[in-house]
Design a protein around this motif. Sequence first.
Motif, PDB file in Angstrom:
ATOM      1  N   ILE A 140       0.783  -1.293   0.169  1.00  0.00           N
ATOM      2  CA  ILE A 140       0.119   0.173  -0.093  1.00  0.00           C
ATOM      3  C   ILE A 140       0.798   1.121   0.113  1.00  0.00           C
ATOM      4  CG2 ILE A 140      -0.073   0.245   2.841  1.00  0.00           C
ATOM      5  CD1 ILE A 140      -3.189   0.772   1.840  1.00  0.00           C
ATOM      6  N   HIS A 141       2.054   1.109   0.246  1.00  0.00           N
ATOM      7  CA  HIS A 141       2.843   2.230   0.322  1.00  0.00           C
ATOM      8  C   HIS A 141       3.283   2.854  -0.934  1.00  0.00           C
ATOM      9  CE1 HIS A 141       3.666   0.232   4.253  1.00  0.00           C
ATOM     10  NE2 HIS A 141       4.114   1.331   4.519  1.00  0.00           N
TER      11      HIS A 141
ATOM     12  N   ASN B 185       9.628  10.486  -1.947  1.00  0.00           N
ATOM     13  CA  ASN B 185       9.851  11.763  -1.566  1.00  0.00           C
ATOM     14  C   ASN B 185      11.150  12.280  -1.050  1.00  0.00           C
ATOM     15  OD1 ASN B 185       7.200  12.343  -2.353  1.00  0.00           O
ATOM     16  ND2 ASN B 185       6.433  12.103  -0.275  1.00  0.00           N
ATOM     17  N   PHE B 186      11.967  11.095  -0.983  1.00  0.00           N
ATOM     18  CA  PHE B 186      13.357  11.585  -0.340  1.00  0.00           C
ATOM     19  C   PHE B 186      14.504  11.672  -1.335  1.00  0.00           C
ATOM     20  CE2 PHE B 186      10.895  10.267   3.245  1.00  0.00           C
ATOM     21  CZ  PHE B 186      10.606  11.364   4.164  1.00  0.00           C
TER      22      PHE B 186
ATOM     23  N   ARG C  58       5.778   9.998  -3.575  1.00  0.00           N
ATOM     24  CA  ARG C  58       4.466   8.993  -2.722  1.00  0.00           C
ATOM     25  C   ARG C  58       3.741  10.011  -2.437  1.00  0.00           C
ATOM     26  NH1 ARG C  58       5.063   6.509   3.238  1.00  0.00           N
ATOM     27  NH2 ARG C  58       3.078   5.787   3.088  1.00  0.00           N
ATOM     28  N   ILE C  59       2.286   9.632  -2.931  1.00  0.00           N
ATOM     29  CA  ILE C  59       1.007  10.374  -2.373  1.00  0.00           C
ATOM     30  C   ILE C  59       0.088   9.404  -2.061  1.00  0.00           C
ATOM     31  CG2 ILE C  59       1.096  12.484  -4.005  1.00  0.00           C
ATOM     32  CD1 ILE C  59      -0.373  11.027  -5.973  1.00  0.00           C
ATOM     33  N   ALA C  60      -0.923   9.592  -1.253  1.00  0.00           N
ATOM     34  CA  ALA C  60      -1.946   8.799  -0.590  1.00  0.00           C
ATOM     35  C   ALA C  60      -3.352   9.038  -1.123  1.00  0.00           C
ATOM     36  CB  ALA C  60      -1.859   8.935   0.977  1.00  0.00           C
ATOM     37  N   HIS C  61      -3.191   9.890  -2.218  1.00  0.00           N
ATOM     38  CA  HIS C  61      -4.633  10.051  -2.904  1.00  0.00           C
ATOM     39  C   HIS C  61      -4.467   9.942  -4.457  1.00  0.00           C
ATOM     40  CE1 HIS C  61      -2.741  14.271  -2.380  1.00  0.00           C
ATOM     41  NE2 HIS C  61      -2.869  14.331  -3.701  1.00  0.00           N
TER      42      HIS C  61
ATOM     43  N   GLY D 225      10.610  16.389   1.008  1.00  0.00           N
ATOM     44  CA  GLY D 225      10.153  15.093   1.898  1.00  0.00           C
ATOM     45  C   GLY D 225       9.213  15.376   2.899  1.00  0.00           C
TER      46      GLY D 225
ATOM     47  N   LYS E 188       5.940  16.910   2.016  1.00  0.00           N
ATOM     48  CA  LYS E 188       5.077  15.860   1.233  1.00  0.00           C
ATOM     49  C   LYS E 188       4.481  14.867   2.240  1.00  0.00           C
ATOM     50  CE  LYS E 188       4.143  15.895  -3.158  1.00  0.00           C
ATOM     51  NZ  LYS E 188       2.926  16.303  -3.395  1.00  0.00           N
ATOM     52  N   TYR E 189       5.393  14.587   3.353  1.00  0.00           N
ATOM     53  CA  TYR E 189       5.166  13.672   4.340  1.00  0.00           C
ATOM     54  C   TYR E 189       3.918  14.283   5.149  1.00  0.00           C
ATOM     55  CZ  TYR E 189       6.744   8.967   5.306  1.00  0.00           C
ATOM     56  OH  TYR E 189       6.971   7.933   5.117  1.00  0.00           O
TER      57      TYR E 189
ATOM     58  N   GLU F 151       1.179  15.770   3.845  1.00  0.00           N
ATOM     59  CA  GLU F 151       0.232  15.639   3.087  1.00  0.00           C
ATOM     60  C   GLU F 151      -0.319  13.998   3.355  1.00  0.00           C
ATOM     61  OE1 GLU F 151       0.622  16.617  -1.093  1.00  0.00           O
ATOM     62  OE2 GLU F 151       1.261  18.454  -0.573  1.00  0.00           O
ATOM     63  N   VAL F 152       0.893  13.340   3.362  1.00  0.00           N
ATOM     64  CA  VAL F 152       0.728  11.687   3.162  1.00  0.00           C
ATOM     65  C   VAL F 152       0.114  11.295   4.678  1.00  0.00           C
ATOM     66  CG1 VAL F 152       1.856   9.593   3.402  1.00  0.00           C
ATOM     67  CG2 VAL F 152       2.730  11.070   1.592  1.00  0.00           C
TER      68      VAL F 152
ATOM     69  N   ASP G 214      -3.465  12.535   4.783  1.00  0.00           N
ATOM     70  CA  ASP G 214      -4.227  11.555   3.899  1.00  0.00           C
ATOM     71  C   ASP G 214      -4.642  10.220   4.505  1.00  0.00           C
ATOM     72  OD1 ASP G 214      -4.719  13.135   1.687  1.00  0.00           O
ATOM     73  OD2 ASP G 214      -2.958  12.556   0.571  1.00  0.00           O
ATOM     74  N   ILE G 215      -3.700   9.529   5.096  1.00  0.00           N
ATOM     75  CA  ILE G 215      -3.737   8.201   5.611  1.00  0.00           C
ATOM     76  C   ILE G 215      -4.831   8.482   7.144  1.00  0.00           C
ATOM     77  CG2 ILE G 215      -2.627   6.296   6.734  1.00  0.00           C
ATOM     78  CD1 ILE G 215      -0.327   6.811   4.647  1.00  0.00           C
TER      79      ILE G 215
ATOM     80  N   ILE H  42       1.982   1.952  10.430  1.00  0.00           N
ATOM     81  CA  ILE H  42       2.724   1.063   9.773  1.00  0.00           C
ATOM     82  C   ILE H  42       2.755   1.613   8.274  1.00  0.00           C
ATOM     83  CG2 ILE H  42       3.003  -1.265   8.816  1.00  0.00           C
ATOM     84  CD1 ILE H  42       2.076  -1.993  11.857  1.00  0.00           C
ATOM     85  N   ARG H  43       1.357   1.961   8.057  1.00  0.00           N
ATOM     86  CA  ARG H  43       1.256   2.596   6.687  1.00  0.00           C
ATOM     87  C   ARG H  43       1.892   3.553   6.082  1.00  0.00           C
ATOM     88  NH1 ARG H  43      -4.814   2.461   4.556  1.00  0.00           N
ATOM     89  NH2 ARG H  43      -5.455   0.674   5.620  1.00  0.00           N
ATOM     90  N   ILE H  44       2.318   4.739   7.328  1.00  0.00           N
ATOM     91  CA  ILE H  44       2.772   5.956   7.136  1.00  0.00           C
ATOM     92  C   ILE H  44       4.454   5.766   7.050  1.00  0.00           C
ATOM     93  CG2 ILE H  44       3.349   8.281   8.164  1.00  0.00           C
ATOM     94  CD1 ILE H  44       0.267   8.082   9.545  1.00  0.00           C
ATOM     95  N   ALA H  45       4.972   4.818   7.848  1.00  0.00           N
ATOM     96  CA  ALA H  45       6.396   4.845   8.136  1.00  0.00           C
ATOM     97  C   ALA H  45       6.788   4.311   6.550  1.00  0.00           C
ATOM     98  CB  ALA H  45       6.772   3.905   8.872  1.00  0.00           C
ATOM     99  N   PRO H  46       7.781   4.390   5.966  1.00  0.00           N
ATOM    100  CA  PRO H  46       8.366   3.962   4.722  1.00  0.00           C
ATOM    101  C   PRO H  46       8.378   2.556   4.828  1.00  0.00           C
ATOM    102  CG  PRO H  46       9.749   5.993   5.434  1.00  0.00           C
ATOM    103  CD  PRO H  46       8.703   5.711   6.324  1.00  0.00           C
TER     104      PRO H  46
END
Lengths: 307, 189
Positions: free
Chosen positions: A82-83, A139-140, A183-186, B17, B20-21, B23-24, B27-28, B143-147
């Motif tokens: 999912i990542h 993103n890094f 990486r985007i979540a949408h 990063g 962007k993080y 936003e991520v 979103d999650i 867990i989803r958020i972490a790389p």
Amino acid sequence: MLEPVMFTGGIYKHDLVIELVEDLGGYVLQKNVTQSEIILLLLVPSEDMPTLEALVKELRGKLTRAPLAGTEVAVVTPTLAIHHLPHSACDIAEYLRRNGAKSNMLGLARGVGREIAQITEYETDLINEHDAAVFSYGNFARCIIEKDRLYRNITVPVVVTGGPEIDPQLLPYAYRYVSAVGRIAHRSRKASELEMLDRIVEAVGSALDKNRSDIEKDPLTTSPPRVMDAVREQVPELEMSFSPLPIALNLNGCRVKLPYEDFHQAVERVTFDEGVTLGEIAQVKPSRMKSYILVRILPMSETGFVF
Amino acid sequence: MDPLEVFKIEAPGEEYGRRKYREVLLDILQDLGLVRSIGKLLVYVDIEKPLFSAYGVMRGHLPPLKVEDVGEVARAEGGYQIKVDDEEHMADLLKVLWATYGREKVEQPDRDILTVSSEVPPNDLVVTDVDQEFRRDLTDALIRIAPEGFRNRRNEMTENSFFFIAAEETLTPSLIEEVKEKIRGMDHA
């Protein structure tokens, strides 16, 4: 020269389009029926485009240019979790498809992390069967730079996408780096996000053009669409293939989606009007994708003729 | 404390990063409906090491959901009748009633009506522990958020706060202490 175009319209009378394209010496690459709509991917001689345009207008259909038609592009993500999926990678794959490419999503088995990321020989070979590859990173900046080892051994042009701006000099193995697709979540819905998808398509298009110009230096004995047509006619079992696209075209050949063990001889025996068989002008070998057959047309320098 | 009243992210050397993080993360957390339950969130990402860490404070404690919270309980002939208002909890409610009274004593004559043939009132039975469910969702979100490659993880949850750290290399006590110190610094900044 053949012009790649996409026809979108109703099912009613669409066979007139197919007939006309075949009469003009063009090729139907793909046919997708969705209820009452049909999408045809076509290669049409450029001088005959006005004739086709007139017919399409009469049928109230739509004809758009599909610059990536007849190519296969791999969209590679570090994994299928999912990542990395579904958002950015699926959007890229879908956008490539809309521009006519056959896109395959590929999640690496151990592509995660920065220090531990790996790619297997099998995955490299599989990506090398495509015409170009898009590596979708995050993103890094530091991770994107260090993870170039994943595509170092890939021989087809690799377009790398990621979030931050990076100096292309730091990514010597990438054909092009497209920033702003990390990486985007949408799903991509903002105008800026759609614009960057266009930039990826443009980068892939330019990579494919480079491939085409390389091939032109030593032209193929025959064109892949012609091989596709001949195989389709002479190997009737292809009709029984469950794949939506039983023959996937590449710039230097095609992939026939039939089991290699059972059908490679039938494919090798395919004969052209000029009297040569496919086995004489192409390498017919097992594909890394499932048990399919991979056809790689030999260049003129090896066969001594072009038809 | 308001939802995400304090929300800070630090990622030294990776300004893009970091943005962007943010936003991520949002979103999650929004996808999993957790934004309203977190009051403070401090995230520290060190891509040199590399590691990801997050410290958060939750907004209040959610009491367990009882039968009387999910429906109206009324005395009926031979037992009790429950009219369920929120069907989301129907499966959990049935499970609890079956476990307490036995399947043969619980009936569902209508989609939102349950009857129990017993003299013991079901009002105070616990249908679901919302707080535990929230903590499970929160762990899933972290867990989803972490790389994804950061497979060495540690999650410390207390009554009203959590500390999560994930890295590629082994997590040593000194590393954890160092990161906690960084986060404390962010908190007091």
